[in-house]
Design a protein around this motif. Structure first.
Motif, PDB file in Angstrom:
ATOM      1  N   ASP A 126      -4.949   7.052  -0.889  1.00  0.00           N
ATOM      2  CA  ASP A 126      -4.203   7.955  -0.008  1.00  0.00           C
ATOM      3  C   ASP A 126      -4.511   7.747   1.464  1.00  0.00           C
ATOM      4  O   ASP A 126      -3.803   8.271   2.327  1.00  0.00           O
ATOM      5  N   ARG A 183       0.834   4.082  -2.822  1.00  0.00           N
ATOM      6  CA  ARG A 183       0.513   5.461  -2.431  1.00  0.00           C
ATOM      7  C   ARG A 183       1.573   6.420  -2.957  1.00  0.00           C
ATOM      8  O   ARG A 183       1.258   7.498  -3.463  1.00  0.00           O
ATOM      9  N   HIS A 214       0.837  -1.201   0.000  1.00  0.00           N
ATOM     10  CA  HIS A 214       0.000   0.000   0.000  1.00  0.00           C
ATOM     11  C   HIS A 214       0.871   1.251   0.000  1.00  0.00           C
ATOM     12  O   HIS A 214       0.627   2.202  -0.758  1.00  0.00           O
TER      13      HIS A 214
END
Length: 303
Positions: free
Chosen positions: A298, A256, A252
């Motif tokens: 985000d 991001r 992740h």
């Protein structure tokens, strides 16, 4: 050793609370890859696994979710092969017919079908990338291990089995693929992302999660409010949150960081099915969906 995942013991099957019919998935996998998988199965180490990715994965999930919209036809079959080392990969591929001049050193003819057989697992260095023997360039297998761990195990006739990514797992792979391939002016991953968004937008289970999130459903908490109570936009943000949950904290964080350089307007164009939208500022649904997707990416890691 790669982790175990559920067997198709009952239908329908729930992944991230998105309901799909695993029996329908098995029928479509049988049609698209049954003979290939039965040919490969005796060669596969029991501790490893084969996962369907790419367009066939998309088509199988689309059908199993009850979607009727016609998708772009493809003859491609992409299988990811979890391995504990290069010797295991070579032992498998040495028994297959390599397709010379295909532009891909991972393409083989199996049961009369052209198959890209992508290695992942212990051969990744760094995690998420592999360098094929005698090659200088790296191949991305971002998220394959994590998506594999969350995938369903679907058994076909004769006992051959394949892992089928969850809708959110498939979305996670597509989010990375779009960033990578858009740099080379390829837009097809954007259309696939639009398809996955429609799965969530039309899912009764997703709508239930948005309006009445369970206390243990951290991904759904606060999403509808963030989407200004628009359930379609909430579904897109929830898709992104679920996808990030599948790939976990490290992947992740990587995604991001990559997303900081994404052109939102360009992605909005690519999400449109089979039509080009003019470049420049737009205020329609597609732009809002991209912003919802970005909010999910985000946001914080949920596991």
């Amino acid at each position: 050793m790669l982790p175990e995942s559920p067997v198709n013991e009952k239908s329908p099957h729930t992944c991230e609370n998105v309901l799909y019919d695993v029996d329908v998935a098995a029928v479509h996998l049988e049609h698209a890859a049954g003979e290939v998988l039965r040919t490969l199965w005796p060669l596969v180490d029991p501790d490893s696994g084969v996962m369907v990715v790419g367009a066939v994965c998309r088509d199988v999930l689309h059908a199993a979710l009850g979607m009727s919209e016609q998708l772009t036809a493809t003859g491609d079959l992409d299988l990811a092969f979890g391995v504990k080392g290069w010797e295991q990969y070579r032992a498998l591929t040495s028994r297959l017919e390599s397709v010379a001049g295909s532009g891909s050193n991972i393409r083989y003819r199996v049961a009369g079908t052209l198959v890209d057989l992508v290695p992942f697992g212990d051969v990744e260095e760094p995690v998420g990338e592999v360098r094929l023997p005698h090659e200088t360039s790296m191949m991305s297998v971002f998220g394959f291990q994590e998506v594999f761990a969350a995938a369903s195990r679907v058994t076909l006739a004769g006992g051959a089995a394949v892992r089928l990514p969850t809708p959110a797992g498939y979305a996670a792979l597509k989010l990375k693929a779009w960033v990578d391939r858009r740099a080379h002016h390829e837009s097809k991953d954007g259309r696939d992302l639009g398809t996955v968004m429609s799965w969530y937008e039309q899912s009764p289970q997703v709508i239930d999660r948005l309006y009445e999130p369970d206390d243990n459903d951290a991904a759904a908490a606060g999403v509808l409010e963030a989407a200004d109570f628009d359930p379609a936009l909430g579904a897109v943000e929830l898709l992104a949150r679920d996808a990030m949950s599948v790939i976990g904290a490290n992947r992740h964080a990587e995604l991001r960081r990559l997303w900081q350089s994404v052109d939102d307007d360009l992605l909005a164009t690519d999400l449109a099915p089979r039509r080009a939208l003019p470049r420049g500022p737009r205020t329609g649904r597609l732009d809002e969906r991209v912003l919802a997707l970005r909010r999910g990416i985000d946001g914080p890691t949920l596991r």
